[in-house]
Write a protein that holds these residues in place. Structure first.
Motif, PDB file in Angstrom:
ATOM      1  N   ARG A  85      -2.107  93.552  29.261  1.00  0.00           N
ATOM      2  CA  ARG A  85      -3.482  93.129  28.988  1.00  0.00           C
ATOM      3  C   ARG A  85      -4.311  93.204  30.262  1.00  0.00           C
ATOM      4  O   ARG A  85      -3.791  93.068  31.365  1.00  0.00           O
ATOM      5  CB  ARG A  85      -3.510  91.695  28.446  1.00  0.00           C
ATOM      6  CG  ARG A  85      -2.881  91.565  27.078  1.00  0.00           C
ATOM      7  CD  ARG A  85      -2.943  90.147  26.585  1.00  0.00           C
ATOM      8  NE  ARG A  85      -2.164  89.298  27.501  1.00  0.00           N
ATOM      9  CZ  ARG A  85      -2.261  87.983  27.554  1.00  0.00           C
ATOM     10  NH1 ARG A  85      -3.106  87.351  26.787  1.00  0.00           N
ATOM     11  NH2 ARG A  85      -1.525  87.295  28.393  1.00  0.00           N
ATOM     12  N   PHE A  86      -5.620  93.407  30.093  1.00  0.00           N
ATOM     13  CA  PHE A  86      -6.555  93.483  31.217  1.00  0.00           C
ATOM     14  C   PHE A  86      -7.340  92.178  31.297  1.00  0.00           C
ATOM     15  O   PHE A  86      -7.801  91.663  30.284  1.00  0.00           O
ATOM     16  CB  PHE A  86      -7.537  94.640  31.038  1.00  0.00           C
ATOM     17  CG  PHE A  86      -6.880  95.970  30.793  1.00  0.00           C
ATOM     18  CD1 PHE A  86      -6.010  96.507  31.718  1.00  0.00           C
ATOM     19  CD2 PHE A  86      -7.125  96.684  29.640  1.00  0.00           C
ATOM     20  CE1 PHE A  86      -5.401  97.721  31.497  1.00  0.00           C
ATOM     21  CE2 PHE A  86      -6.528  97.899  29.406  1.00  0.00           C
ATOM     22  CZ  PHE A  86      -5.654  98.428  30.339  1.00  0.00           C
ATOM     23  N   VAL A  87      -7.507  91.657  32.515  1.00  0.00           N
ATOM     24  CA  VAL A  87      -8.284  90.434  32.734  1.00  0.00           C
ATOM     25  C   VAL A  87      -9.412  90.768  33.696  1.00  0.00           C
ATOM     26  O   VAL A  87      -9.186  91.265  34.797  1.00  0.00           O
ATOM     27  CB  VAL A  87      -7.402  89.303  33.311  1.00  0.00           C
ATOM     28  CG1 VAL A  87      -8.238  88.073  33.586  1.00  0.00           C
ATOM     29  CG2 VAL A  87      -6.265  88.978  32.367  1.00  0.00           C
ATOM     30  N   LEU A  88     -10.635  90.496  33.258  1.00  0.00           N
ATOM     31  CA  LEU A  88     -11.823  90.747  34.067  1.00  0.00           C
ATOM     32  C   LEU A  88     -12.657  89.475  34.076  1.00  0.00           C
ATOM     33  O   LEU A  88     -13.026  88.968  33.014  1.00  0.00           O
ATOM     34  CB  LEU A  88     -12.628  91.913  33.476  1.00  0.00           C
ATOM     35  CG  LEU A  88     -13.869  92.348  34.225  1.00  0.00           C
ATOM     36  CD1 LEU A  88     -13.494  92.922  35.582  1.00  0.00           C
ATOM     37  CD2 LEU A  88     -14.632  93.383  33.425  1.00  0.00           C
ATOM     38  N   ALA A  89     -12.931  88.943  35.249  1.00  0.00           N
ATOM     39  CA  ALA A  89     -13.725  87.711  35.419  1.00  0.00           C
ATOM     40  C   ALA A  89     -13.124  86.546  34.636  1.00  0.00           C
ATOM     41  O   ALA A  89     -13.841  85.752  34.045  1.00  0.00           O
ATOM     42  CB  ALA A  89     -15.177  87.943  35.014  1.00  0.00           C
ATOM     43  N   GLY A  90     -11.801  86.479  34.602  1.00  0.00           N
ATOM     44  CA  GLY A  90     -11.141  85.361  33.954  1.00  0.00           C
ATOM     45  C   GLY A  90     -10.970  85.488  32.459  1.00  0.00           C
ATOM     46  O   GLY A  90     -10.422  84.597  31.832  1.00  0.00           O
ATOM     47  N   VAL A  93      -9.849  91.227  28.321  1.00  0.00           N
ATOM     48  CA  VAL A  93     -10.775  92.195  27.725  1.00  0.00           C
ATOM     49  C   VAL A  93      -9.986  93.391  27.199  1.00  0.00           C
ATOM     50  O   VAL A  93      -8.865  93.665  27.622  1.00  0.00           O
ATOM     51  CB  VAL A  93     -11.830  92.681  28.754  1.00  0.00           C
ATOM     52  CG1 VAL A  93     -12.731  91.546  29.180  1.00  0.00           C
ATOM     53  CG2 VAL A  93     -11.181  93.321  29.957  1.00  0.00           C
ATOM     54  N   SER A  94     -10.626  94.112  26.270  1.00  0.00           N
ATOM     55  CA  SER A  94     -10.024  95.331  25.740  1.00  0.00           C
ATOM     56  C   SER A  94     -10.387  96.498  26.651  1.00  0.00           C
ATOM     57  O   SER A  94     -11.182  96.371  27.581  1.00  0.00           O
ATOM     58  CB  SER A  94     -10.528  95.583  24.319  1.00  0.00           C
ATOM     59  OG  SER A  94     -11.910  95.880  24.347  1.00  0.00           O
ATOM     60  N   GLN A  95      -9.832  97.654  26.335  1.00  0.00           N
ATOM     61  CA  GLN A  95     -10.113  98.843  27.132  1.00  0.00           C
ATOM     62  C   GLN A  95     -11.590  99.232  27.024  1.00  0.00           C
ATOM     63  O   GLN A  95     -12.201  99.617  28.025  1.00  0.00           O
ATOM     64  CB  GLN A  95      -9.232  99.994  26.647  1.00  0.00           C
ATOM     65  CG  GLN A  95      -9.467 101.285  27.388  1.00  0.00           C
ATOM     66  CD  GLN A  95      -8.557 102.388  26.900  1.00  0.00           C
ATOM     67  OE1 GLN A  95      -7.457 102.123  26.411  1.00  0.00           O
ATOM     68  NE2 GLN A  95      -8.993 103.614  27.026  1.00  0.00           N
ATOM     69  N   ASP A  96     -12.180  99.110  25.845  1.00  0.00           N
ATOM     70  CA  ASP A  96     -13.594  99.445  25.674  1.00  0.00           C
ATOM     71  C   ASP A  96     -14.495  98.504  26.463  1.00  0.00           C
ATOM     72  O   ASP A  96     -15.480  98.932  27.082  1.00  0.00           O
ATOM     73  CB  ASP A  96     -13.970  99.402  24.190  1.00  0.00           C
ATOM     74  CG  ASP A  96     -13.245 100.461  23.376  1.00  0.00           C
ATOM     75  OD1 ASP A  96     -12.887 101.515  23.957  1.00  0.00           O
ATOM     76  OD2 ASP A  96     -13.030 100.236  22.170  1.00  0.00           O
ATOM     77  N   GLU A  97     -14.161  97.207  26.462  1.00  0.00           N
ATOM     78  CA  GLU A  97     -14.952  96.241  27.227  1.00  0.00           C
ATOM     79  C   GLU A  97     -14.819  96.490  28.722  1.00  0.00           C
ATOM     80  O   GLU A  97     -15.783  96.342  29.475  1.00  0.00           O
ATOM     81  CB  GLU A  97     -14.518  94.815  26.887  1.00  0.00           C
ATOM     82  CG  GLU A  97     -14.828  94.401  25.465  1.00  0.00           C
ATOM     83  CD  GLU A  97     -14.175  93.089  25.070  1.00  0.00           C
ATOM     84  OE1 GLU A  97     -14.771  92.371  24.248  1.00  0.00           O
ATOM     85  OE2 GLU A  97     -13.074  92.784  25.577  1.00  0.00           O
ATOM     86  N   LEU A  98     -13.633  96.915  29.147  1.00  0.00           N
ATOM     87  CA  LEU A  98     -13.417  97.235  30.558  1.00  0.00           C
ATOM     88  C   LEU A  98     -14.250  98.445  30.963  1.00  0.00           C
ATOM     89  O   LEU A  98     -14.892  98.450  32.015  1.00  0.00           O
ATOM     90  CB  LEU A  98     -11.929  97.479  30.808  1.00  0.00           C
ATOM     91  CG  LEU A  98     -11.479  97.646  32.250  1.00  0.00           C
ATOM     92  CD1 LEU A  98     -11.782  96.390  33.054  1.00  0.00           C
ATOM     93  CD2 LEU A  98      -9.994  97.964  32.302  1.00  0.00           C
TER      94      LEU A  98
END
Length: 150
Positions: A85-90, A93-98
């Motif tokens: 899984r990807f974590v952005l700003a806590g 997120v999904s790949q599209d949101e990234l």
């Protein structure tokens, strides 16, 4: 309830109730409540308000050389967890949101550095995939987050 003589009564034939209060059960109840409060408050602190990295999410970074990249406020830090899984700003997120976050960062500041903090157990291909997403958005400055080695 304890039955007995009241203190100071001289008559031995009369039975009365002691005027003393036993606070041991009350103390036991308060100690149990204190322990419950301590355990639940530590669980709430660990979960945090938004979950994810801000809540103490630990990524087991591999060891590396001295850290030579200092993150600026405009830089993006992406954590890749052991399960992929990807974590952005806590937030997870999904790949599209990234990809959308990379595009927005490029629009704000073309010199944004993307710092990839991948867990030690993450496959190399997943890290490369995140870096390719950043390059696709036009962000060419990439860094890999590591722990300082001995």
């Amino acid at each position: 309830m304890a039955m007995g003589k009241t203190p100071g009564s001289g008559d031995e034939g009369e039975e009365g109730v002691f005027a003393e209060i036993n606070i041991t059960p009350l103390t036991d109840i308060f100690l149990v409540l204190l322990i419950i409060f301590m355990v639940t408050s530590s669980v709430i602190v660990q979960q945090g308000p938004g979950g994810g990295a801000k809540a103490g999410l630990k990524v087991n970074l591999p060891k590396g050389g001295a850290a030579d990249v200092t993150a600026r406020t405009t830089d993006l830090s992406v954590a890749v967890l052991a399960d992929g899984r990807f974590v952005l700003a806590g937030n997870v997120v999904s790949q599209d949101e990234l990809q959308k976050a990379f595009d927005e960062a490029k629009a704000k500041d073309p010199d944004t550095i993307v710092i990839v903090q991948a867990d030690e157990g993450v496959p190399h291909g997943t890290v490369v995939h995140v870096m390719e997403l950043a390059k696709k958005a036009g962000l060419g400055q990439l860094a890999i987050g590591v722990r300082e080695g001995e």
